[in-house]
Motif scaffolding. Structure first.
Motif, PDB file in Angstrom:
ATOM      1  N   LYS A 294       0.884  -1.376  -0.138  1.00 31.55           N
ATOM      2  CA  LYS A 294      -0.071   0.032   0.163  1.00 31.55           C
ATOM      3  C   LYS A 294       1.021   1.549  -0.029  1.00 31.55           C
ATOM      4  N   VAL A 295       0.250   2.340  -0.116  1.00 31.51           N
ATOM      5  CA  VAL A 295       1.171   3.698  -0.083  1.00 31.51           C
ATOM      6  C   VAL A 295       0.016   4.705   0.580  1.00 31.51           C
ATOM      7  N   GLU A 296       0.782   5.770   1.060  1.00 32.33           N
ATOM      8  CA  GLU A 296       0.002   6.500   1.785  1.00 32.33           C
ATOM      9  C   GLU A 296      -0.934   7.554   1.174  1.00 32.33           C
ATOM     10  N   LEU A 297      -0.176   7.901  -0.094  1.00 33.69           N
ATOM     11  CA  LEU A 297      -1.034   8.968  -0.812  1.00 33.69           C
ATOM     12  C   LEU A 297      -0.967   8.423  -2.367  1.00 33.69           C
ATOM     13  N   LEU A 298      -2.078   8.515  -2.896  1.00 29.79           N
ATOM     14  CA  LEU A 298      -2.139   8.112  -4.257  1.00 29.79           C
ATOM     15  C   LEU A 298      -2.780   9.016  -5.190  1.00 29.79           C
ATOM     16  N   GLN A 299      -1.975   9.609  -6.241  1.00 29.68           N
ATOM     17  CA  GLN A 299      -2.506  10.864  -7.052  1.00 29.68           C
ATOM     18  C   GLN A 299      -2.693  10.540  -8.429  1.00 29.68           C
ATOM     19  N   VAL A 300      -3.942  11.385  -9.097  1.00 28.03           N
ATOM     20  CA  VAL A 300      -3.739  11.245 -10.576  1.00 28.03           C
ATOM     21  C   VAL A 300      -2.767  12.203 -10.961  1.00 28.03           C
ATOM     22  N   HIS A 301      -1.823  11.539 -11.793  1.00 27.86           N
ATOM     23  CA  HIS A 301      -0.584  12.433 -12.387  1.00 27.86           C
ATOM     24  C   HIS A 301      -1.157  13.422 -13.488  1.00 27.86           C
ATOM     25  N   SER A 302      -0.820  14.594 -13.282  1.00 29.65           N
ATOM     26  CA  SER A 302      -1.145  15.513 -14.098  1.00 29.65           C
ATOM     27  C   SER A 302      -2.485  15.534 -14.820  1.00 29.65           C
ATOM     28  N   LEU A 303      -3.536  15.216 -14.122  1.00 26.11           N
ATOM     29  CA  LEU A 303      -4.825  15.189 -14.265  1.00 26.11           C
ATOM     30  C   LEU A 303      -5.299  14.393 -15.437  1.00 26.11           C
ATOM     31  N   GLN A 304      -4.319  13.303 -15.765  1.00 22.03           N
ATOM     32  CA  GLN A 304      -4.712  12.310 -17.032  1.00 22.03           C
ATOM     33  C   GLN A 304      -5.752  11.365 -16.472  1.00 22.03           C
ATOM     34  N   ASP A 305      -6.822  11.477 -17.472  1.00 18.82           N
ATOM     35  CA  ASP A 305      -8.041  10.885 -17.677  1.00 18.82           C
ATOM     36  C   ASP A 305      -8.579  10.862 -15.935  1.00 18.82           C
ATOM     37  N   TRP A 306      -8.490  11.990 -15.399  1.00 14.38           N
ATOM     38  CA  TRP A 306      -8.904  12.349 -13.906  1.00 14.38           C
ATOM     39  C   TRP A 306     -10.116  11.961 -13.388  1.00 14.38           C
TER      40      TRP A 306
ATOM     41  N   GLY B 179      -8.009   0.180   1.486  1.00 17.47           N
ATOM     42  CA  GLY B 179      -6.869   0.234   2.478  1.00 17.47           C
ATOM     43  C   GLY B 179      -5.914   0.133   1.556  1.00 17.47           C
ATOM     44  N   LYS B 180      -5.699   0.446   0.245  1.00 10.17           N
ATOM     45  CA  LYS B 180      -4.413   0.383  -0.374  1.00 10.17           C
ATOM     46  C   LYS B 180      -3.719   1.814  -0.566  1.00 10.17           C
ATOM     47  N   THR B 181      -4.351   2.747  -0.082  1.00 11.12           N
ATOM     48  CA  THR B 181      -4.009   4.100   0.199  1.00 11.12           C
ATOM     49  C   THR B 181      -4.700   4.662   1.295  1.00 11.12           C
ATOM     50  N   ARG B 182      -4.322   5.640   1.872  1.00 13.46           N
ATOM     51  CA  ARG B 182      -4.861   6.376   2.991  1.00 13.46           C
ATOM     52  C   ARG B 182      -5.408   7.744   2.428  1.00 13.46           C
ATOM     53  N   TYR B 183      -4.752   8.291   1.334  1.00 18.51           N
ATOM     54  CA  TYR B 183      -4.961   9.751   0.954  1.00 18.51           C
ATOM     55  C   TYR B 183      -5.114   9.683  -0.477  1.00 18.51           C
ATOM     56  N   THR B 184      -6.051  10.610  -1.064  1.00 11.77           N
ATOM     57  CA  THR B 184      -6.175  10.679  -2.507  1.00 11.77           C
ATOM     58  C   THR B 184      -5.601  12.175  -2.767  1.00 11.77           C
ATOM     59  N   GLY B 185      -5.274  12.267  -4.230  1.00 15.93           N
ATOM     60  CA  GLY B 185      -4.700  13.457  -4.888  1.00 15.93           C
ATOM     61  C   GLY B 185      -4.639  13.600  -6.271  1.00 15.93           C
ATOM     62  N   VAL B 186      -4.316  14.840  -6.599  1.00 19.42           N
ATOM     63  CA  VAL B 186      -4.233  15.163  -7.904  1.00 19.42           C
ATOM     64  C   VAL B 186      -3.020  16.344  -8.053  1.00 19.42           C
ATOM     65  N   THR B 187      -2.445  16.072  -9.252  1.00 13.30           N
ATOM     66  CA  THR B 187      -1.261  16.756  -9.586  1.00 13.30           C
ATOM     67  C   THR B 187      -1.100  17.596 -10.737  1.00 13.30           C
ATOM     68  N   HIS B 188      -0.298  18.766 -11.007  1.00  9.79           N
ATOM     69  CA  HIS B 188       0.084  19.292 -12.099  1.00  9.79           C
ATOM     70  C   HIS B 188       1.400  20.015 -11.872  1.00  9.79           C
ATOM     71  N   TRP B 189       2.105  20.429 -12.973  1.00  9.15           N
ATOM     72  CA  TRP B 189       3.557  20.747 -12.911  1.00  9.15           C
ATOM     73  C   TRP B 189       3.558  21.973 -13.523  1.00  9.15           C
ATOM     74  N   LEU B 190       2.587  22.415 -14.365  1.00 11.79           N
ATOM     75  CA  LEU B 190       2.752  23.740 -14.964  1.00 11.79           C
ATOM     76  C   LEU B 190       1.780  24.562 -14.755  1.00 11.79           C
ATOM     77  N   ASP B 191       1.981  26.071 -14.887  1.00 12.16           N
ATOM     78  CA  ASP B 191       0.965  27.093 -14.835  1.00 12.16           C
ATOM     79  C   ASP B 191      -0.052  26.918 -15.756  1.00 12.16           C
ATOM     80  N   SER B 192       0.103  26.435 -16.997  1.00  9.31           N
ATOM     81  CA  SER B 192      -0.850  26.367 -17.831  1.00  9.31           C
ATOM     82  C   SER B 192      -2.242  25.349 -17.372  1.00  9.31           C
TER      83      SER B 192
END
Length: 308
Positions: A142-154, A168-181
């Motif tokens: 398991k991991v503590e945090l699992l995120q949607v990478h750069s909103l791909q097919d979010w 119970g495979k992750t404790r937290y959900t998340g979404v990410t991006h890395w560009l101002d756009s």
């Protein structure tokens, strides 16, 4: 990072013979002494995280030679000895997951880590398969945090992540991006699904997150992880040959890296920063930024004026 070594303080560091607590038996050995890291709460649960985490993009995408792995072992030793826990990775970071999983298992440090990875796939089956592969590479169940990478097919992947959280495979959900756009879409997604975490780029010269992302995070109670706090090294190029501002010593800052990390941490919406490094001395330098008080408004503006 561009010429970063010259910005790292050359002062002598005391060593401390620390050992990993609990079930971890790997002796951390002599590591540079650091002050205790500040902690900030994850809004959705109140759990507290050290404000300095670690990314793995580029830095952990290495081969199997001793010359490549030995520095990373020391990077991890110093990280955990300082009390840091949050490590961010992704399937898209080349060998990073495999290397990180190997070293955490070898050093028996997995139990100390707040491990975050991502799903960057299209379709439910592909998302689930990618996550199962990540678990194998990271040598964990398991991991503590699992995120949607750069909103791909979010829309699909956030459903997958919520299901995995329920299992119970992750404790937290998340979404990410890395560009101002991507900030407008990121803001819309955060408002639509209210994840536990969002991850976004933010630095002295890339402050777009202040306008849209940080206000929504504060409004909805979403933890914020900052990536690209050094703007991929461009900040170091801009201050090459420049002395630290006069107020830096009073603020406990001895390098430009610390100043840039402190800038990111000084926005109250930010939970932690995750600078990536494969260099032990840079790891020590980054960690020092987490033991100091945040910058004042005047100090923040001073950095903007100096670097911008």
């Amino acid at each position: 990072m561009l010429s970063r070594r010259r910005f790292v303080s050359g002062c002598a560091l005391a060593s401390a013979g620390l050992a990993v607590a609990g079930s971890t038996r790997f002796a951390l050995g002599a590591v540079p002494a650091t002050q205790a890291l500040q902690m900030r709460a994850i809004p959705s649960t109140g759990e507290r995280l050290p404000v300095i985490g670690m990314g793995s993009s580029g830095s952990f995408d290495v081969g199997n030679s001793a010359a490549e792995l030995d520095p990373l072992r020391e990077v991890l030793r110093r990280f955990f000895a300082a009390g840091a826990t949050l490590i961010d990775t992704a399937p898209g970071y080349g060998n990073a997951e495999a290397v990180l999983g190997r070293l955490l298992a070898e050093l028996e440090l997995r139990s100390r880590a707040f491990l975050a990875t991502k799903i960057g796939a299209t379709g439910r089956a592909a998302g689930l398969a990618q996550f199962q592969r990540s678990l194998q590479l990271l040598q964990t169940d398991k991991v503590e945090l699992l995120q949607v990478h750069s909103l791909q097919d979010w829309k699909t992947q956030i459903e997958v992540i919520n299901e995995l959280k329920a299992q119970g495979k992750t404790r937290y959900t998340g979404v990410t991006h890395w560009l101002d756009s991507g900030h407008d879409e990121l803001a819309e997604v955060v408002r639509a699904v209210k994840p536990d975490f969002l991850q976004v780029n933010y630095s002295v010269i890339s402050r777009s997150a202040e306008t849209r992302i940080f206000p929504i995070a504060k409004e909805l109670g979403v933890a914020v992880l900052v990536n690209r706090a050094f703007d991929d090294g461009r900040l170091f190029a801009r201050v090459k040959g420049k002395a630290l501002p006069a107020w830096a010593a009073e603020a406990g800052i001895t390098s430009w890296a610390q100043a840039f990390l402190q800038f990111a941490l000084s926005d109250p919406a930010v939970t932690a920063v995750i600078p990536a490094t494969g260099k032990p001395d840079r790891q020590t330098d980054n960690l020092k930024a987490g033991s100091e008080a945040v910058l004042t408004a005047a100090q923040r503006q001073s950095l903007i004026d100096l670097v911008g």
